[in-house]
Each structure stands twice: as C-alpha cells, then as structure tokens.
Design a protein around this motif. Structure first.
Motif, mmCIF file in Angstrom:
data_model
loop_
_atom_site.group_PDB
_atom_site.id
_atom_site.type_symbol
_atom_site.label_atom_id
_atom_site.label_comp_id
_atom_site.label_asym_id
_atom_site.label_seq_id
_atom_site.Cartn_x
_atom_site.Cartn_y
_atom_site.Cartn_z
ATOM 1 N N ALA A 295 -64.815 -45.215 37.351
ATOM 2 C CA ALA A 295 -63.677 -45.558 36.495
ATOM 3 C C ALA A 295 -62.456 -45.911 37.330
ATOM 4 C CB ALA A 295 -63.357 -44.385 35.581
ATOM 5 N N PRO A 296 -61.625 -46.824 36.844
ATOM 6 C CA PRO A 296 -60.409 -47.182 37.576
ATOM 7 C C PRO A 296 -59.483 -45.987 37.741
ATOM 8 C CG PRO A 296 -60.836 -48.711 35.770
ATOM 9 C CD PRO A 296 -61.777 -47.581 35.597
ATOM 10 N N ALA A 297 -58.732 -45.979 38.828
ATOM 11 C CA ALA A 297 -57.740 -44.933 39.034
ATOM 12 C C ALA A 297 -56.687 -45.007 37.934
ATOM 13 C CB ALA A 297 -57.085 -45.098 40.402
ATOM 14 N N GLY A 298 -56.054 -43.873 37.668
ATOM 15 C CA GLY A 298 -55.014 -43.830 36.649
ATOM 16 C C GLY A 298 -55.159 -42.627 35.763
ATOM 17 N N ALA A 299 -54.300 -42.530 34.766
ATOM 18 C CA ALA A 299 -54.277 -41.382 33.867
ATOM 19 C C ALA A 299 -55.191 -41.610 32.668
ATOM 20 C CB ALA A 299 -52.854 -41.119 33.394
ATOM 21 N N TYR A 300 -55.795 -40.518 32.198
ATOM 22 C CA TYR A 300 -56.640 -40.533 31.007
ATOM 23 C C TYR A 300 -56.334 -39.289 30.180
ATOM 24 C CZ TYR A 300 -59.405 -43.990 33.589
ATOM 25 O OH TYR A 300 -59.802 -45.099 34.295
ATOM 26 N N ASN A 301 -55.899 -39.489 28.942
ATOM 27 C CA ASN A 301 -55.712 -38.359 28.032
ATOM 28 C C ASN A 301 -57.056 -37.997 27.411
ATOM 29 O OD1 ASN A 301 -52.923 -38.435 28.432
ATOM 30 N ND2 ASN A 301 -52.562 -39.740 26.647
ATOM 31 N N LEU A 302 -57.460 -36.748 27.562
ATOM 32 C CA LEU A 302 -58.688 -36.274 26.928
ATOM 33 C C LEU A 302 -58.302 -35.223 25.890
ATOM 34 C CD1 LEU A 302 -61.114 -35.854 29.988
ATOM 35 C CD2 LEU A 302 -60.897 -37.805 28.432
ATOM 36 N N GLY A 303 -58.098 -35.676 24.672
ATOM 37 C CA GLY A 303 -57.763 -34.789 23.565
ATOM 38 C C GLY A 303 -58.544 -35.209 22.341
ATOM 39 N N ASP A 304 -58.603 -34.339 21.335
ATOM 40 C CA ASP A 304 -59.390 -34.697 20.157
ATOM 41 C C ASP A 304 -58.635 -35.694 19.277
ATOM 42 O OD1 ASP A 304 -57.630 -33.298 18.492
ATOM 43 O OD2 ASP A 304 -58.945 -31.569 18.227
ATOM 44 N N ASP A 305 -59.222 -36.018 18.139
ATOM 45 C CA ASP A 305 -58.679 -37.077 17.281
ATOM 46 C C ASP A 305 -57.664 -36.575 16.255
ATOM 47 O OD1 ASP A 305 -60.331 -38.920 18.523
ATOM 48 O OD2 ASP A 305 -61.914 -38.789 17.011
ATOM 49 N N LEU A 306 -57.463 -35.256 16.180
ATOM 50 C CA LEU A 306 -56.635 -34.724 15.102
ATOM 51 C C LEU A 306 -55.641 -33.678 15.615
ATOM 52 C CD1 LEU A 306 -56.112 -34.682 12.020
ATOM 53 C CD2 LEU A 306 -57.748 -32.776 11.890
ATOM 54 N N PRO A 307 -54.484 -34.133 16.116
ATOM 55 C CA PRO A 307 -53.433 -33.155 16.412
ATOM 56 C C PRO A 307 -53.108 -32.382 15.129
ATOM 57 C CG PRO A 307 -52.877 -35.321 17.298
ATOM 58 C CD PRO A 307 -54.066 -35.512 16.401
ATOM 59 N N ALA A 308 -52.971 -31.072 15.262
ATOM 60 C CA ALA A 308 -52.757 -30.245 14.070
ATOM 61 C C ALA A 308 -51.917 -29.035 14.428
ATOM 62 C CB ALA A 308 -54.108 -29.801 13.489
ATOM 63 N N SER A 309 -51.406 -28.373 13.419
ATOM 64 C CA SER A 309 -50.604 -27.183 13.663
ATOM 65 C C SER A 309 -51.480 -26.033 14.142
ATOM 66 C CB SER A 309 -49.879 -26.769 12.379
ATOM 67 O OG SER A 309 -50.797 -26.273 11.426
ATOM 68 N N GLY A 310 -50.888 -25.143 14.903
ATOM 69 C CA GLY A 310 -51.608 -23.939 15.304
ATOM 70 C C GLY A 310 -51.988 -23.103 14.099
ATOM 71 N N ASN A 311 -51.161 -23.147 13.056
ATOM 72 C CA ASN A 311 -51.461 -22.381 11.850
ATOM 73 C C ASN A 311 -52.752 -22.854 11.192
ATOM 74 O OD1 ASN A 311 -49.073 -21.065 12.289
ATOM 75 N ND2 ASN A 311 -47.938 -22.093 10.649
ATOM 76 N N ALA A 312 -52.938 -24.166 11.136
ATOM 77 C CA ALA A 312 -54.145 -24.710 10.507
ATOM 78 C C ALA A 312 -55.396 -24.242 11.246
ATOM 79 C CB ALA A 312 -54.082 -26.234 10.477
ATOM 80 N N VAL A 313 -55.316 -24.207 12.570
ATOM 81 C CA VAL A 313 -56.463 -23.779 13.368
ATOM 82 C C VAL A 313 -56.732 -22.288 13.152
ATOM 83 C CG1 VAL A 313 -57.369 -23.575 15.706
ATOM 84 C CG2 VAL A 313 -56.010 -25.583 15.067
ATOM 85 N N ARG B 17 -61.759 -46.450 25.357
ATOM 86 C CA ARG B 17 -61.971 -47.856 25.734
ATOM 87 C C ARG B 17 -62.536 -47.982 27.149
ATOM 88 N NH1 ARG B 17 -56.726 -48.074 23.892
ATOM 89 N NH2 ARG B 17 -55.976 -48.396 26.023
ATOM 90 N N VAL B 18 -61.931 -47.292 28.098
ATOM 91 C CA VAL B 18 -62.262 -47.503 29.509
ATOM 92 C C VAL B 18 -63.480 -46.695 29.946
ATOM 93 C CG1 VAL B 18 -61.387 -47.348 31.870
ATOM 94 C CG2 VAL B 18 -59.852 -48.028 30.015
ATOM 95 N N LEU B 19 -63.571 -45.448 29.478
ATOM 96 C CA LEU B 19 -64.672 -44.578 29.902
ATOM 97 C C LEU B 19 -65.863 -44.635 28.955
ATOM 98 C CD1 LEU B 19 -62.649 -41.356 30.869
ATOM 99 C CD2 LEU B 19 -63.295 -43.282 32.340
ATOM 100 N N GLY B 20 -65.673 -45.240 27.792
ATOM 101 C CA GLY B 20 -66.739 -45.207 26.790
ATOM 102 C C GLY B 20 -66.920 -43.800 26.239
ATOM 103 N N TRP B 21 -65.839 -43.018 26.284
ATOM 104 C CA TRP B 21 -65.884 -41.604 25.896
ATOM 105 C C TRP B 21 -65.720 -41.450 24.399
ATOM 106 C CZ3 TRP B 21 -61.453 -38.576 24.265
ATOM 107 C CH2 TRP B 21 -61.691 -37.192 24.213
ATOM 108 N N LYS B 22 -66.481 -40.566 23.815
ATOM 109 C CA LYS B 22 -66.360 -40.253 22.407
ATOM 110 C C LYS B 22 -66.467 -38.752 22.254
ATOM 111 C CE LYS B 22 -68.331 -41.180 17.824
ATOM 112 N NZ LYS B 22 -69.404 -41.892 17.078
ATOM 113 N N PRO B 23 -65.414 -38.086 21.771
ATOM 114 C CA PRO B 23 -65.487 -36.626 21.674
ATOM 115 C C PRO B 23 -66.586 -36.168 20.724
ATOM 116 C CG PRO B 23 -63.518 -37.466 20.568
ATOM 117 C CD PRO B 23 -64.112 -38.611 21.319
#
Length: 260
Positions: free
Chosen positions: A179-197, A241-247
């Motif tokens: 993979a090309p050098a650079g930053a990659y955010n690895l987080g899920d698809d649904l930011p949510a409140s701590g309360n919901a979790v 897009r770049v890594l072909g990553w899917k959580p």
C-alpha cells in the motif's frame, strides 16, 4: 521470505502477528511476549537488518513525549516497509463533524501522539489512525459486567470505534498489497454515543443500564475526562478505496454481538 519486525507486542499487535504468520511470514517482536529485547541494541539492529517490514505499536513516552522507537532506532530505518499504529486523537475536537486523512492534525490534547504521527508520516510510513479499540476481553460488555460502565448526559456526543479484528484485516491488507505510504483511518461505519454502546451491551447481557449522570456526578479520571472533551466522526473511505478493506464489524451492534 517476508519478515516483519513488530515494536510492541500488545493487544492489537499480537493479533496482527498471528494473522501474518498464518500467511507464511516470519515475525519477530519486542515487548514482554516478544523474542527481541528492545534495550539490546545489537539484537534490535540485527532484527531491523533482516526485516522486510517494520510495524510499531509503541506510543510516545508520557514523560518525555518522545517516540521511543524512532528516538532509539530511527537512524537504522533505511530500507524496509514501515507502519505505525497511531490514534484518531490527532484530529482533536471537531464538534461532531467528520474528519478524514486530509483533515488538519495537532489541535487535540494528544500533542506527543501528533508529533509521533507526523514523524512517521515524514519517514514514509503507513500510519494507521485508530479510534477506540474493542474486542474480546476489552469492550463495553466487560465494563458492564464489572460495574464500571457509565452513561454520561452529553447530548450530541459521538465517538468512532473499531473492532480489533478489523484493525488486523486493514493492516494485513496494507502489508500484503504494498500500500502507498500515508495515513489510513481504520474505524467502523457508525460513529455513535458511548451511551448507545453501553445500552446495547446491557441489552445483550440482560443487565440494568447504569444511571444517566453528568460529568461531575460520574467523577471520571483525568484521562476519561479528556476523552469526553473531544467529539468527532472519523471517515474510513480511503482505507476502503486504497486497501480494499471492508470492516467485518461495520457497527458496534455486530461487533459486540460477536464478542459476546
């Protein structure tokens, strides 16, 4: 043979090591469970000389603010593929807005982490910016069962998070695809409140929800208060897009259900 040297064999890095070894890679690591002594300069230098890939999960030193890996061995980094497990904390508080890898860094409370992130970026590393990590033995389920879960009355407060196995799949994808050098955010698809979790964890366990409290009533540690001082949503489109990553666990619902 591909040879990975891991600095810091902790919760996440152990799983990365197991996954990449299953692909036939040779893996060496520092840390209490590793086979290389970080303080033995000759041993680490030899490991670096034979490594085709290097990954650091070591955070900056809390007292000095220095990155121990770069401060001690950075001069020996000259030919391998480099990766670094960083934090989405580098984006600081965004009042709930979305951030991606093009967003400015350095406005948050983690100045040392931001400086380390920047140094690894300048080195040409693949920098994996991670939000709250959860997984087996480290999730809201454990906090609820231990009576340590909190529900804080902060309307509009959201966090991003990621299951440890999804970090593993993202890092392995980068390791094996050049993979090309650079930053990659690895987080899920649904930011949510701590309360919901917390509420969903209680539902799964059949346990009563903790009471809703103000920050003052919760009497949180300084570290926890700092956590609640930041509010942002972290976009993961570049990694897809770049890594072909899917959580595998796109939200906390699938993730906590799997942990249970």
């Amino acid at each position: 043979m591909a040879n990975l040297l891991i600095f810091g064999l902790g919760y996440t890095a152990k799983r990365i090591a197991t996954a990449i070894e299953a692909r036939g890679w040779e893996v060496h690591a520092t840390g209490s469970d590793g086979d290389v002594d970080f303080t033995n300069i000759d041993a680490v230098t030899a490991a670096l000389n034979s490594a085709t890939h290097v990954l650091s999960s070591v955070p900056p030193d809390r007292k000095s603010g220095l990155d121990p890996v770069l401060d001690t061995y950075g001069q020996s980094f000259d030919k391998a593929w480099y990766g670094y497990l960083s934090s989405t904390g580098v984006y600081g508080d965004q009042k709930g807005a979305w951030v991606d890898e093009t967003s400015p860094t350095g406005t948050g409370r983690r100045n040392a982490r931001t400086e380390a992130d920047d140094l690894w970026m300048k080195l040409g590393a693949r920098v994996f910016r991670l939000p709250g990590i959860y997984g087996p033995d480290r999730s809201a389920l454990d906090r609820v069962k231990a009576g340590k879960a909190r529900r804080i009355d902060l309307p509009g407060q959201v966090f991003s998070r990621v299951h440890v196995d999804d970090i593993v799949s993202g890092v392995v994808a980068a390791l094996t695809s050049d993979a090309p050098a650079g930053a990659y955010n690895l987080g899920d698809d649904l930011p949510a409140s701590g309360n919901a979790v917390t509420e969903y964890a209680c539902q799964l366990l059949g346990m009563r929800q903790p009471p809703l409290q103000t920050l003052e009533e919760a009497d949180l540690s300084e570290m926890a208060l700092g956590f609640y001082s930041e509010n942002r949503r972290v976009a993961n489109g570049k990694a897809k897009r770049v890594l072909g990553w899917k959580p595998q666990y796109p939200t906390y619902v699938e993730g906590l259900s799997s942990v249970l």
